[in-house]
Scaffold this active site. Sequence first.
Site, short mmCIF file in Angstrom:
data_model
loop_
_atom_site.label_atom_id
_atom_site.label_comp_id
_atom_site.label_asym_id
_atom_site.label_seq_id
_atom_site.Cartn_x
_atom_site.Cartn_y
_atom_site.Cartn_z
N TYR A 63 2.15 33.43 -48.23
CA TYR A 63 1.07 33.42 -47.23
C TYR A 63 -0.18 32.74 -47.79
O TYR A 63 -0.70 31.81 -47.18
CB TYR A 63 0.76 34.87 -46.85
CG TYR A 63 -0.24 35.04 -45.72
CD1 TYR A 63 0.05 34.60 -44.43
CD2 TYR A 63 -1.47 35.66 -45.94
CE1 TYR A 63 -0.85 34.77 -43.40
CE2 TYR A 63 -2.37 35.85 -44.91
CZ TYR A 63 -2.06 35.40 -43.64
OH TYR A 63 -2.95 35.58 -42.61
N GLY A 100 0.42 37.05 -30.24
CA GLY A 100 0.22 38.01 -31.33
C GLY A 100 -0.99 38.90 -31.10
O GLY A 100 -1.63 38.85 -30.04
N PHE A 101 -1.30 39.68 -32.09
CA PHE A 101 -2.41 40.64 -32.01
C PHE A 101 -3.74 39.93 -31.72
O PHE A 101 -4.35 40.12 -30.66
CB PHE A 101 -2.43 41.44 -33.33
CG PHE A 101 -3.73 42.09 -33.66
CD1 PHE A 101 -4.42 42.86 -32.71
CD2 PHE A 101 -4.28 41.97 -34.93
CE1 PHE A 101 -5.63 43.47 -33.03
CE2 PHE A 101 -5.47 42.57 -35.26
CZ PHE A 101 -6.16 43.33 -34.31
N THR A 146 6.71 37.66 -34.52
CA THR A 146 5.92 38.90 -34.67
C THR A 146 5.04 39.13 -33.44
O THR A 146 4.43 40.17 -33.32
CB THR A 146 5.04 38.87 -35.94
OG1 THR A 146 4.18 37.74 -35.89
CG2 THR A 146 5.89 38.81 -37.19
N GLY A 147 4.98 38.15 -32.56
CA GLY A 147 4.23 38.30 -31.31
C GLY A 147 5.09 39.02 -30.28
O GLY A 147 6.29 39.24 -30.49
N THR A 201 -8.78 42.61 -39.92
CA THR A 201 -9.17 42.85 -38.52
C THR A 201 -8.25 43.91 -37.94
O THR A 201 -7.07 43.97 -38.29
CB THR A 201 -9.06 41.53 -37.74
OG1 THR A 201 -9.95 40.58 -38.33
CG2 THR A 201 -9.43 41.70 -36.28
N SER A 205 1.33 32.61 -37.20
CA SER A 205 1.85 32.94 -38.53
C SER A 205 2.03 34.44 -38.61
O SER A 205 1.18 35.18 -38.10
CB SER A 205 0.86 32.52 -39.62
OG SER A 205 1.30 32.99 -40.89
#
Length: 312
Positions: free
Chosen positions: A143, A10-11, A35-36, A173, A73
Amino acid sequence: MRVLVTGGAGFIGSHLCERLLREGHDVVCLDNLLTGNKENLAAIADDPRFTFFLADVAHPFNLEVDAVAHLASPASPVDYQRWPVETMLANSLGTYNCLELARKQGARFLLASTSEVYGDPQVNPQPESYLGNVNPVGPRACYDEAKRFAEAMTSTYRRMHGVRAVIIRIFNTFGPRMRREDGRVVPNFITQALEGKPLTVYGDGSQTRSFCYVDDLVEGLTRALQLEGLDGEVINLGNDTEMTIKRFAELVREVVGTDSGITYLPLPEDDPLQRRPDLTRARELLGWEPRVGMEDGLRRVIEWFKEYDEGR
Ligand code: UDP
């Protein structure tokens, strides 16, 4: 150390994997690529000290590691509301699986928690002692409550099984590798500004956020993972320069150099009105300080977005 990074594609996870390799550690990245993206790992994919493991953290797994950093997540409001059940499972069963691994292997554990555990905070800035104001049945609950559960699970494993654990509450971030379409304000505004389209401000734009550049965050995470004496601490990480979303929109327009207008859209339900980390504990315990200012960070991420587009 041999470190497992869940959500390592991921990010934030991919930046952490790179950083840990640079520090001399071996890294195992576990990600289900929901989502990665494997593109995020391009620079390290061939490193012999790096292993990629395609798996869902919500299913039990076994690995030999000395430390576990559990980042897996969905994390943007658009993503976690699109995949609410996956989000809840990654943070409940996923945290359980990571803690079980840490218990069996005697590994240390770092939980990537979130400022969302404070919900729509009624104190500003938020110290770690603030217990939060979360709507347990609202659209963000999948979440917020899942991360609160993950914190409770982590604290329980520490008390019951002596797992050496630290909880990091990550505030907003930004940086390279944010997904264009993750719906967050940073990629949305930059994309809109670069395309000369109006910036979509939700509500009247008076709500605040404090944006941390990813390199600063990863520096803090790395210190928290490596520091021998830490155990049981809960630590905010982010940047404590707070600004309204309206001001942020103006800044993006200035830095991109566009005359894009602003379109006002309704404020989503339960959108926190203010958010700013109290960083006293991070400064004291980690000897850490966010260094990259908003404008500097914005320039870097805008360049990255442009290069990314050119590379397509
Ligand atoms: N926001 C906005 N326009 C957008 C996307 C987000 O005004 O196109 C606002 C959003 O309502 C929130 C803030 O920007 O008040 C930060 O939203 P984001 O989704 O980045 O993260 P959050 O801090 O809410 O998790």
